[in-house]
Design a protein around this motif. Structure first.
Motif, PDB file in Angstrom:
ATOM      1  N   GLY A  41     -19.001 -21.883  -8.299  1.00 24.81           N
ATOM      2  CA  GLY A  41     -19.979 -21.357  -9.251  1.00 24.81           C
ATOM      3  C   GLY A  41     -21.366 -21.414  -8.656  1.00 24.81           C
ATOM      4  N   ALA A  42     -22.332 -20.964  -9.421  1.00 21.69           N
ATOM      5  CA  ALA A  42     -23.703 -20.909  -8.920  1.00 21.69           C
ATOM      6  C   ALA A  42     -24.669 -21.401  -9.984  1.00 21.69           C
ATOM      7  CB  ALA A  42     -24.062 -19.485  -8.522  1.00 21.69           C
ATOM      8  N   ASP A  43     -25.762 -21.932  -9.526  1.00 17.69           N
ATOM      9  CA  ASP A  43     -26.860 -22.351 -10.388  1.00 17.69           C
ATOM     10  C   ASP A  43     -28.077 -21.527  -9.967  1.00 17.69           C
ATOM     11  OD1 ASP A  43     -28.758 -23.637 -11.889  1.00 17.69           O
ATOM     12  OD2 ASP A  43     -28.735 -25.498 -10.733  1.00 17.69           O
ATOM     13  N   ASN A  44     -28.394 -20.533 -10.774  1.00 23.12           N
ATOM     14  CA  ASN A  44     -29.526 -19.668 -10.446  1.00 23.12           C
ATOM     15  C   ASN A  44     -30.826 -20.288 -10.961  1.00 23.12           C
ATOM     16  OD1 ASN A  44     -27.960 -17.564  -9.224  1.00 23.12           O
ATOM     17  ND2 ASN A  44     -27.254 -17.050 -11.289  1.00 23.12           N
ATOM     18  N   LEU A  45     -31.815 -20.351 -10.112  1.00 18.56           N
ATOM     19  CA  LEU A  45     -33.059 -21.037 -10.442  1.00 18.56           C
ATOM     20  C   LEU A  45     -34.083 -20.075 -11.021  1.00 18.56           C
ATOM     21  CD1 LEU A  45     -33.385 -23.206  -7.192  1.00 18.56           C
ATOM     22  CD2 LEU A  45     -32.212 -23.753  -9.318  1.00 18.56           C
TER      23      LEU A  45
ATOM     24  N   SER B  79     -19.248 -28.899  -2.169  1.00 16.81           N
ATOM     25  CA  SER B  79     -20.086 -28.213  -1.178  1.00 16.81           C
ATOM     26  C   SER B  79     -21.216 -27.474  -1.888  1.00 16.81           C
ATOM     27  CB  SER B  79     -19.249 -27.203  -0.383  1.00 16.81           C
ATOM     28  OG  SER B  79     -18.194 -27.861   0.272  1.00 16.81           O
ATOM     29  N   ILE B  80     -22.358 -27.432  -1.234  1.00 18.90           N
ATOM     30  CA  ILE B  80     -23.504 -26.715  -1.788  1.00 18.90           C
ATOM     31  C   ILE B  80     -24.092 -25.824  -0.709  1.00 18.90           C
ATOM     32  CG2 ILE B  80     -25.149 -28.561  -1.219  1.00 18.90           C
ATOM     33  CD1 ILE B  80     -26.679 -27.856  -3.773  1.00 18.90           C
ATOM     34  N   TYR B 121     -33.332 -19.567  -4.290  1.00 17.31           N
ATOM     35  CA  TYR B 121     -33.181 -18.930  -5.611  1.00 17.31           C
ATOM     36  C   TYR B 121     -31.909 -19.371  -6.319  1.00 17.31           C
ATOM     37  CZ  TYR B 121     -37.205 -15.842  -5.351  1.00 17.31           C
ATOM     38  OH  TYR B 121     -38.496 -15.346  -5.327  1.00 17.31           O
ATOM     39  N   SER B 122     -30.993 -19.972  -5.579  1.00 22.17           N
ATOM     40  CA  SER B 122     -29.769 -20.437  -6.252  1.00 22.17           C
ATOM     41  C   SER B 122     -29.076 -21.481  -5.398  1.00 22.17           C
ATOM     42  CB  SER B 122     -28.809 -19.274  -6.531  1.00 22.17           C
ATOM     43  OG  SER B 122     -28.307 -18.753  -5.318  1.00 22.17           O
ATOM     44  N   TYR B 123     -28.286 -22.298  -6.091  1.00 24.41           N
ATOM     45  CA  TYR B 123     -27.367 -23.214  -5.426  1.00 24.41           C
ATOM     46  C   TYR B 123     -25.968 -22.652  -5.647  1.00 24.41           C
ATOM     47  CZ  TYR B 123     -31.319 -26.376  -6.354  1.00 24.41           C
ATOM     48  OH  TYR B 123     -32.562 -26.939  -6.465  1.00 24.41           O
ATOM     49  N   GLN B 124     -25.206 -22.497  -4.571  1.00 19.47           N
ATOM     50  CA  GLN B 124     -23.816 -22.050  -4.674  1.00 19.47           C
ATOM     51  C   GLN B 124     -22.932 -23.282  -4.480  1.00 19.47           C
ATOM     52  OE1 GLN B 124     -23.459 -18.774  -5.269  1.00 19.47           O
ATOM     53  NE2 GLN B 124     -25.550 -18.153  -4.793  1.00 19.47           N
ATOM     54  N   PHE B 125     -22.048 -23.508  -5.422  1.00 23.28           N
ATOM     55  CA  PHE B 125     -21.212 -24.708  -5.377  1.00 23.28           C
ATOM     56  C   PHE B 125     -19.743 -24.368  -5.162  1.00 23.28           C
ATOM     57  CE2 PHE B 125     -24.687 -25.981  -8.331  1.00 23.28           C
ATOM     58  CZ  PHE B 125     -25.194 -27.038  -7.596  1.00 23.28           C
TER      59      PHE B 125
END
Lengths: 221, 130
Positions: A41-45, B79-80, B121-125
Motif C-alpha cells: 500500500g501507499a501513504d500519500n503525503l 519494506s518502505i 510525496y509518498s511512502y510505498q509499503f
C-alpha cells in the motif's frame, strides 16, 4: 555407428527433464502458501507551506550585559555584540503552532531569514542555537537570561556585508522537533566572544519592514 | 527403441515419485481430515500504514517511523520506498519486525541514498512474511 550415440544423448536429455520437473513440483509443494502474509500500500503525503513573519506570530528582543536589568522587547532592532562586559544576545521566537501542522507531520524545509540593520566590520561569525528553557520575551534581561539553557548550535553564519542585506539558512531540524512536540522557546543569536568586535544589528518584528521570517515547507501523512 | 522405452519409463516413474512426495508433503500430519485446493495469500491485518519522517538541517530525511502495525505482522519484513511526485523511488529500506505487543512499530534510518525531504510525496509499503 553414429546414430545410437545421438539417440542416447536425446534419451539423457528427456530423462533429465522429467526428473527436473518432478523435483520442481516436490520443492514447490513444501511451501505453505496459505500461511504467508503479503500486503502492499501507499501513504500519500500532503504538502503545505507556512510563512511566519510580523509581530502577531513573532517575538524578538535582545539583552545587554552593560545594561543588565533592561528589557528591549519593543525595540525595532536587536543587537549582537561580542565584547566581554558589554555582550549582547538576540532572541527570536516564531509561533510554529499557529501553522496548524499535526504532530504526525514533518518540516521538509524550514528557512529562517534576518535582515541586517547594521553590520560589523570586519564581518563576524554569529551562532544560532535553540533555547531549551522557558522565558518571557517581555521581561527577559541580561541578568535573568543567565539561567537559560541552550541546545546544540543550529547554525554559524557570517554577518551580511552591508546593512539592508539579508541572511538566511535552514533550521529544519529544530522546527521539525517543535512540530513533533519538543517545546519551542525560540533561538538565541550570540557572538563567540572577542574584545575587538563591533555590533551586528537585525530588524525585529516591531520594525515596519524587513522583519524576521520563518518559512516552513511541511508534509503530513 | 527398447533402450529409449526403458529410459523414458524410468524417468516417468521417478518424476511420478517426486510428484507423489509433493502431494504427500501438503498433508497436515496431525489432522484427521484431508483436503486439497488453493489458499489465498492473506495480509497480517494491515489495512493501511502511515509514516512520520524526521529531517535534519540539510533537509534530508533522517528517519521514518511507522507505527500501529498489527501484532500479527511480528517477524514479517516491512519494506518502505520513499517516492517522488511521479512515483519514482528516491530511496528505500526494509526491516524485520520483532515480536510486538498490541502493535508493532518500525524505524527506518537508512535509505541507500540521501533523500531530500520536500521531494518525498509518498511512502510505498510492502509487508511480506510467513
Amino acid at each position: 555407428m553414429r546414430r545410437p550415440r545421438i539417440r542416447r544423448r536425446w534419451i539423457a536429455v528427456i530423462a533429465a527433464g522429467a526428473l527436473g520437473a518432478g523435483t520442481t513440483v516436490a520443492f514447490a509443494a513444501t511451501l505453505g502458501v496459505g500461511s504467508w502474509h503479503l500486503w502492499a500500500g501507499a501513504d500519500n503525503l500532503s504538502l503545505g507551506v507556512c510563512t511566519l513573519t510580523g509581530s502577531t506570530t513573532t517575538s524578538d528582543t535582545y539583552v545587554n550585559q552593560s545594561s543588565s536589568g533592561s528589557n528591549y522587547s519593543s525595540a525595532t532592532t536587536m543587537a549582537v555584540h561580542p565584547n566581554s562586559g558589554s555582550q549582547e544576545w538576540a532572541f527570536v521566537w516564531f509561533n510554529v503552532a499557529s501553522c496548524g501542522i499535526p504532530t504526525t507531520g514533518a518540516a521538509d524545509a524550514a528557512t529562517l531569514v534576518f535582515v541586517a540593520s547594521g553590520v560589523p566590520s570586519p564581518s563576524r561569525t554569529l551562532t544560532l542555537q535553540p533555547v531549551t528553557s522557558s522565558f518571557t520575551f517581555s521581561s527577559v534581561t541580561w541578568n535573568n537570561a543567565q539561567s537559560l539553557t541552550y541546545g546544540t548550535p543550529t547554525e554559524s553564519f557570517a554577518t551580511p556585508a552591508s546593512a539592508g542585506s539579508g541572511v538566511g539558512f535552514y533550521v529544519t531540524q529544530n522546527v521539525d522537533n517543535w512540530i513533533k512536540g519538543t517545546a519551542n522557546y525560540g533561538w538565541r543569536i550570540s557572538d563567540g566572544g572577542s574584545n575587538t568586535g563591533t555590533t551586528a544589528t537585525f530588524y525585529t518584528s516591531n520594525s515596519a519592514s524587513n522583519q524576521p521570517q520563518l518559512q516552513i515547507i511541511w508534509t503530513k501523512p | 527403441m527398447r533402450t529409449l522405452s526403458k529410459t523414458l519409463g524410468f524417468a516417468v516413474t521417478v518424476a511420478a515419485t517426486f510428484a507423489a512426495c509433493a502431494a504427500a508433503a501438503t498433508l497436515a500430519l496431525g489432522s484427521t481430515t484431508l483436503s486439497a485446493g488453493n489458499a489465498p495469500v492473506a495480509s497480517c491485518g494491515v489495512s493501511s500504514l502511515t509514516g512520520t519522517q524526521s529531517v535534519n538541517n540539510s533537509n534530508n530525511v533522517t528517519q521514518v517511523v511507522v507505527s500501529n502495525i498489527p501484532a500479527a505482522c511480528s517477524g514479517d519484513t516491512l519494506s518502505i520506498t520513499l517516492a517522488d511526485q511521479n512515483h519514482l523511488p528516491l530511496g528505500s529500506s526494509s526491516v524485520t519486525l520483532g515480536s510486538c505487543g498490541t502493535t508493532c512499530s518500525a524505524t527506518f534510518t537508512s535509505f541507500g541514498a540521501s533523500v531530500t525531504a520536500y521531494l518525498v510525496y509518498s511512502y510505498q509499503f510492502a509487508v511480506v512474511g510467513a
